[in-house]
Design a protein around this motif. Structure first.
Motif: not given
Length: 642
Positions: A126-152
């Protein structure tokens, strides 16, 4: 719809019962008391059990060390730090430890279901999944400009690597795309994609796919929605399109034609690549996730042609419909490739539906245009037998259609011209293709021209003067042939069509000439070289002068707008009239040269005829008037012998 999926070798989908509260990082899972594992067909020996137990306990201890370090509820520095941003190697160890923990839990449930280690393992997971949920959210949010259509979209779904590829960290030199070293931005984008995939793989195989997908859909859907909004794609109702002015609608269509190119090739394509990469561990998840993210905006984008089809029908709108059809048709293979799953079938069906409705509407508009020609009831003759306004507008329209011949052939292939109708073969013959077939667009456009010609035949009947009606037909058919010759219609209708219709022009011109000048020709004796008596000579000269003056006065208001046709008519009339009159004049002028009022008897010298004929077919008189009241030029007495 299934949002999480666990491989068969773990069977952890039945491991947990779930308790959720709102938010991304609030999942809680406890062991189900009814949980059981299948019994192996060959029970292990006690020694093997002890060996496996010690290994599993070691896995739990290793997992406990690193998972507790990154516990979100701890007061340590790691609570405020991103695991994947802080230390990539440690992040890799974290996901490895979760895998080991999952194996240990699987073993304990099968062999030692009452072990206290199982409760600890559950808590650690449970602890690990909460951490991974947060990491997943942070990576998606922080890198939205790098995961834009032109880059991807510049990467393939296999363009970035997972942590499972090698033991060492991923370096800039290791990451390549299409064989070329990538830029720093592309490297960071690829690493973010790799991290997201690593987390998603871990969460899905641990039975937490639903939580992972919830985060992903929320963030990525907002990016897709914003992307379409930036492209100017808004949600419109049919009633809004109906009330829209032509200028605004044209601007909207033009914007849509640009938007669909960027939406399909960049926005949707990139989202497909990213979704396929991140959720490669589960076909079901990646397909349903991609559909949920794109369905609303994609269906709204592809239904726009449907709204335009329902708009007020005018002949001119066909060109906008053709452009829309061309765009949907061009992008359909890419649309079907991007939205290729069963889950996204509704999007494919919407694009196909729009294409079908556009095709039917285009054909319907052509039929309405033909009907408009046939129903035209105006009876006012065109002044001077000139070009009818309907001829100009219809040929401009038909020649513009020929610019879209390729796409029109595809549309009209399913809509043949009516059969068993009386066709005038000389009007309708068109070239065949290499395989002997007649292109559908050639048939339809030839049919429209035939409808126009038939209507012009009827309009020619409104002239009281039969010779003027033939001049009208010659003028209009000449205009049509020239329009065909100077546009793409010449490739669709062919040289034979042009040749046959030019013969018709010449026939109409000959009929005009014969009827308009018969009285003038008949005023001269059959044998112009024969010397007449004085009385007969006086009578012939008088009749000729009267007949020529009448023909001249009437025809100065007539029009021949094509320069070549005008010159050809003048030359033809002059060649037949002037030599004949010259011969008669030279033979008989001596018989009346001494007569009083010679100017009234012989009003034209042979040289005068050419001058008068040169005035014809310029439409010098205005409609409703005549030059009959205008005096003719006096004859050149210098040409008369004394």
């Amino acid at each position: 719809m299934i949002l999480s999926e666990t491989p068969n070798d773990t069977n952890t989908n039945t491991l947990h019962s779930k308790r959720r509260t709102p938010g991304f990082f609030t999942s809680s899972k406890t062991l189900s008391p009814s949980y059981s594992m299948p019994i192996s067909s060959a029970p292990s020996t006690p020694t093997h059990h002890k060996f496996s137990l010690s290994m599993m306990e070691e896995n739990i201890e290793n997992a406990e060390s690193i998972i507790k370090k990154w516990d979100l509820n701890s007061s340590s520095y790691t609570k405020l730090t991103s695991l994947f941003h802080h230390d990539r190697k440690e992040a890799k160890e974290f996901t490895k430890s979760v895998k080991g923990l999952r194996q240990a839990m699987h073993f304990l449930v099968c062999q030692y279901s009452t072990s206290t280690k199982l409760v600890l393992s559950q808590k650690l997971m449970q602890i690990a999944m909460k951490r991974l949920e947060r990491e997943f959210y942070q990576i998606l949010s922080a890198n939205s400009h790098l995961l834009d259509p032109e880059s991807v979209s510049g990467q393939s779904s296999g363009g970035s690597r997972s942590f499972d590829d090698e033991d060492e960290d991923i370096s800039k030199d290791e990451l390549k795309i299409t064989g070329e070293a990538i830029t720093e931005m592309e490297r960071v984008s690829a690493l973010a994609m790799s991290d997201l995939k690593s987390i998603a793989d871990c969460m899905i195989t641990s039975g937490y796919g639903r939580e992972c997908v919830k985060i992903y859909k929320s963030i990525r859907k907002s990016i897709v929605d914003e992307g379409l909004l930036r492209l100017g794609i808004k949600r419109l109702r049919s009633s809004q399109i109906q009330k829209m002015g032509l200028e605004k609608l044209v601007a909207l269509i033009k914007n849509w034609l640009e938007a669909i190119k960027l939406a399909v090739r960049t926005l949707f394509c990139a989202e497909k690549i990213l979704c396929d990469h991140v959720f490669s561990a589960s076909d079901t998840i990646r397909e349903s996730c991609f559909y949920e993210i794109t369905k609303e905006e994609a269906i709204n984008l592809f239904r726009f042609p449907d709204l335009v089809v329902k708009n007020k029908k005018t002949p001119e709108r066909i060109f906008h419909l053709i452009e829309l059809y061309q765009a949907v048709s061009d992008f359909l293979p890419e649309i079907e490739s991007i939205f290729d799953s069963e889950a996204t079938s509704a999007i494919r069906l919407q694009s196909l539906s729009s294409l079908d409705k556009l095709g039917h509407s285009i054909h319907s508009t052509l039929s309405e245009f033909e009907s408009t020609i046939q129903k035209d009831s105006s009876k006012t003759p065109v002044f001077g037998g000139g070009i009818h306004p309907m001829t100009r507008s219809a040929m401009d329209y038909i020649s513009s259609l020929s610019d879209y011949s390729e796409i029109l052939s595809a549309i009209l292939a399913d809509h043949p011209t009516p059969e068993n109708l009386p066709l005038q073969e000389s009007y309708f013959e068109i070239p065949t293709s290499e395989d002997g077939s007649i292109p559908a667009v050639s048939t339809h456009l030839a049919w429209l021209i035939l409808a126009l010609l038939c209507k012009l035949d009827r309009k020619a009947e409104h002239y009281k003067d039969a010779s003027l009606s033939y001049l009208f037909l010659a003028n209009n058919l000449q205009f049509i042939v020239e329009k065909v010759h100077t546009t793409n219609l010449k490739f669709l209708l062919g040289e034979d069509w042009k040749s046959r219709h030019m013969k018709k022009v010449q026939q109409f011109a000959s009929n005009y000439e014969s009827m308009a000048w018969t009285k003038v020709f008949s005023s001269l004796p059959e044998k112009t070289s024969m010397t007449l008596s004085t009385e007969m000579a006086k009578e012939c000269f008088s009749m000729f002068s009267a007949a020529f003056e009448e023909a001249y006065k009437k025809q100065t208001s007539w029009v021949v707008q094509d320069g070549k046709l005008r010159d050809d008519l003048k030359v033809s009339i002059a060649k037949k009239l002037v030599p004949k009159y010259q011969e008669f004049f030279d033979t008989n002028i001596a018989m009346i040269i001494r007569e009083k009022n010679l100017e009234l008897l012989v009003r034209f010298s042979p040289d005068d005829l050419g001058n008068y004929l040169s005035d014809l077919f310029h439409g010098a008189s205005s409609s409703g008037s005549s030059r009959s009241s205008a005096p003719l030029l006096p004859p050149s007495r210098g040409c008369l012998p004394r």
